[in-house]
Design a protein around this motif. Sequence first.
Motif, PDB file in Angstrom:
ATOM      1  N   SER A  37      -9.976  56.378  57.905  1.00 51.60           N
ATOM      2  CA  SER A  37      -9.529  57.749  57.683  1.00 51.60           C
ATOM      3  C   SER A  37      -8.011  57.801  57.585  1.00 51.60           C
ATOM      4  CB  SER A  37     -10.024  58.648  58.810  1.00 51.60           C
ATOM      5  OG  SER A  37      -9.445  58.247  60.045  1.00 51.60           O
ATOM      6  N   ILE A  38      -7.525  58.901  56.971  1.00 52.00           N
ATOM      7  CA  ILE A  38      -6.082  59.074  56.815  1.00 52.00           C
ATOM      8  C   ILE A  38      -5.422  59.228  58.179  1.00 52.00           C
ATOM      9  CG2 ILE A  38      -4.305  60.559  55.821  1.00 52.00           C
ATOM     10  CD1 ILE A  38      -6.232  61.266  53.618  1.00 52.00           C
ATOM     11  N   LYS A  39      -6.090  59.911  59.099  1.00 52.50           N
ATOM     12  CA  LYS A  39      -5.538  60.117  60.433  1.00 52.50           C
ATOM     13  C   LYS A  39      -5.416  58.808  61.192  1.00 52.50           C
ATOM     14  CE  LYS A  39      -6.251  62.879  64.621  1.00 52.50           C
ATOM     15  NZ  LYS A  39      -7.133  63.878  65.286  1.00 52.50           N
ATOM     16  N   ALA A  40      -6.447  57.936  61.112  1.00 52.72           N
ATOM     17  CA  ALA A  40      -6.390  56.646  61.810  1.00 52.72           C
ATOM     18  C   ALA A  40      -5.320  55.749  61.205  1.00 52.72           C
ATOM     19  CB  ALA A  40      -7.764  55.975  61.750  1.00 52.72           C
ATOM     20  N   GLN A  41      -5.172  55.765  59.877  1.00 53.58           N
ATOM     21  CA  GLN A  41      -4.158  54.942  59.237  1.00 53.58           C
ATOM     22  C   GLN A  41      -2.762  55.423  59.603  1.00 53.58           C
ATOM     23  OE1 GLN A  41      -4.728  52.146  57.333  1.00 53.58           O
ATOM     24  NE2 GLN A  41      -2.525  51.893  57.449  1.00 53.58           N
ATOM     25  N   ALA A  42      -2.570  56.725  59.670  1.00 52.01           N
ATOM     26  CA  ALA A  42      -1.254  57.267  60.042  1.00 52.01           C
ATOM     27  C   ALA A  42      -0.893  56.883  61.474  1.00 52.01           C
ATOM     28  CB  ALA A  42      -1.248  58.790  59.873  1.00 52.01           C
ATOM     29  N   LYS A  43      -1.870  56.926  62.370  1.00 50.76           N
ATOM     30  CA  LYS A  43      -1.611  56.538  63.761  1.00 50.76           C
ATOM     31  C   LYS A  43      -1.262  55.058  63.845  1.00 50.76           C
ATOM     32  CE  LYS A  43      -3.719  56.560  68.356  1.00 50.76           C
ATOM     33  NZ  LYS A  43      -4.945  56.886  69.132  1.00 50.76           N
ATOM     34  N   HIS A  44      -1.959  54.213  63.085  1.00 45.89           N
ATOM     35  CA  HIS A  44      -1.670  52.778  63.073  1.00 45.89           C
ATOM     36  C   HIS A  44      -0.272  52.503  62.519  1.00 45.89           C
ATOM     37  CE1 HIS A  44      -2.291  48.463  62.556  1.00 45.89           C
ATOM     38  NE2 HIS A  44      -1.883  48.598  61.306  1.00 45.89           N
TER      39      HIS A  44
END
Length: 696
Positions: free
Chosen positions: A191-198
């Motif tokens: 997801s975009i949210k998980a990638q942004a957090k990473h």
Amino acid sequence: MKPFKAPSLMSRQPSTGSSGEPPAKKRRITGDREDSPDPEVQAVAAAAAVLKAKPIKRFQAPGMRKPLNTLTNPSSPLQDSPLETSTEGYFTVLWRKFTNKKHKTWDGDGVLSVVGRHATLQDISGKGMGRGATKGPLLIGSELSIGGKEVEVESMITKEDFLAGRSFLGSMKKSAPVPSLQEINEVSRVSIKAQAKHDKIAAAQKDVLRPKVTASKATMTGFKAPLMNNTVQAPKTDSVVPIPRHNPEGPNALVMKRPKTVPKGKHIVDVVIDPRLTEKLREHQRAGVAFMYECVMGMKSYDGEGVILADEMGLGKTLQTIALLWTLLKQNPIYEDAPVIKKALIVCPVTLINNWRREIWRWLGKERIGVFVPDDKKNRLTDFTKGRSYSIMIIGYEKLRNVQADLQKGGIDIVIADEGHRMKTAQNKSALAIKSLNTERRIILSGTPIQNDLAEFYTMVDFVNPGLLNKYPVFKREFENPILKSQQPGASAKELEKGEARSKELAEITSMFILRRTAEILSEYLPHKTEYVVFCRPTQAQIKVYQAIIGSPTFNAALGSSAISLELINVLKKVCNSPTLLLKKNDKGENATKPELLEIIPQGLLKTPGASGKLQVLDSLLHRIQTTTQEKVVLVSNYTSTMDVLANLLTSLSYTYLRLDGSTPPAKRQDLVDRFNRSPPSNSFVFLLSAKAGGT
């Protein structure tokens, strides 16, 4: 007193005027409290409304409890948790002991392997340093505590590199790229949210760089010193053009690989093998010379200048080595520099010294190069070490130990160890003597370099390229033990995976400096070889002698003793060759056969003419070959006593022959071989050869 009665609240009807507007608000007067409700009255009313709306529940006894469900312990060794089996990571780290110093420094490098949340720390030699747990995913710059050590993640490595053991050999060329979030989670999409957090976590662990200056035409243009009309120099017209020693465009020219770098102010020139040699080299020999040249010149992607030429016998290892030495003695890829080497040392068995000298003179000529063979009576070692007449020295392994101190003073540039598989032990005196010469260019010539023992193989590799496989304790722990464990019948899946990876990595490393070709490539140059296995029927005399020995009490008594059994096997082999061999005496003049065996054998059978079936077949073959062809014959035997019987047969048949066995002086052995090769069948029809002496 009257009981308390809650006042009733009446809803006030809104009064609207004729115009439809709400009435104007009245001004509040402090003294007017008739219309304002009392707060206490409101609280009591609210409590009464709650009591009426929600009746109080009566107490009810709890029902019967259900039994607890059985759950699997995640830490049980019988079943690994999904986290442990699915998440793996490997990192190169820096570690140090806990300290309260203000300015801290790292104590060393290490390797951290993480399975699930369990981490194992090893030093750069593979020795375990401790275990611990991780609180979350590790990225570059992460810090944690493992086994009483402070650890900081330096870079990530792949699982393949870890299993291959590259991190423990120091052969990691560059850090592996940081794996993406898809690779970490082993999914195809995130997801975009998980990638942004990473990305946010990764960016926080990177050093902040200085902002770049906006590029402009002025910054992109290099500084140029202003020139005046009277200071401008005309370009040079006489630039240096490197001229190679031999024509690289000539027919059948063999040009060596050029170096990638050149010293400042120097030029690279082509190194071309002498056309006098290239016209004699076959294709596999041309490839062998080029391979060895790249190794000794340090052009391969390993740290060392050694090479092992492991071609099978007959592929021309000697000629390839001579071509390499002659090239290094006369040329250099850096134009106008001195040749790569000045002095070369060839170490070989004593029986091959004359063969090496003759081959060098054969391919190069006596007038073109000086070959020094030390002899206490005729020459001095200083003639080679300090003189200019000799460029190559040939010496035996045993004598090298006596002159190693003098050779250290002379400066040896390259060492060739023929039959180098003899130096398979770490404490071999000849190997230690060669290592004391302090030369990095070392070549091993051997037809059997691959040993069943990995320790012996390590010794040979460490001889030509010291330190390439690290120290032996590290090699044993990280390569030898995992490979041996994977070959055991009860090896686990992880042991098999690790052993195969380490074996593959070891083969990949050594293939960079070990070249081995089989004799199959000679099939296009040599005539087809046919092998015949002839079964010879024994004579009646041989059958009777054989049966007499088997039925003797000595034979039955020997069945329980291994030493006597081997002796009886040799006796039976003599009977199969010729019964007369049982009458032969040893060096002390005593009978080689046990007296108790000779007593039960009739003496007439041992002295019967033509008692050997093999000799009868040999007699027929020799007669047919001599009368119908112009070929010559080589008879090989493992026993000199059998060679004596063959010599008597040849003498009785008037066949000319030459003989080479262990009693032949080494200086005369090559002369006998040359005489047999050059003479016609009428002068030397048969060559009697001992298998042991002929192999050296």
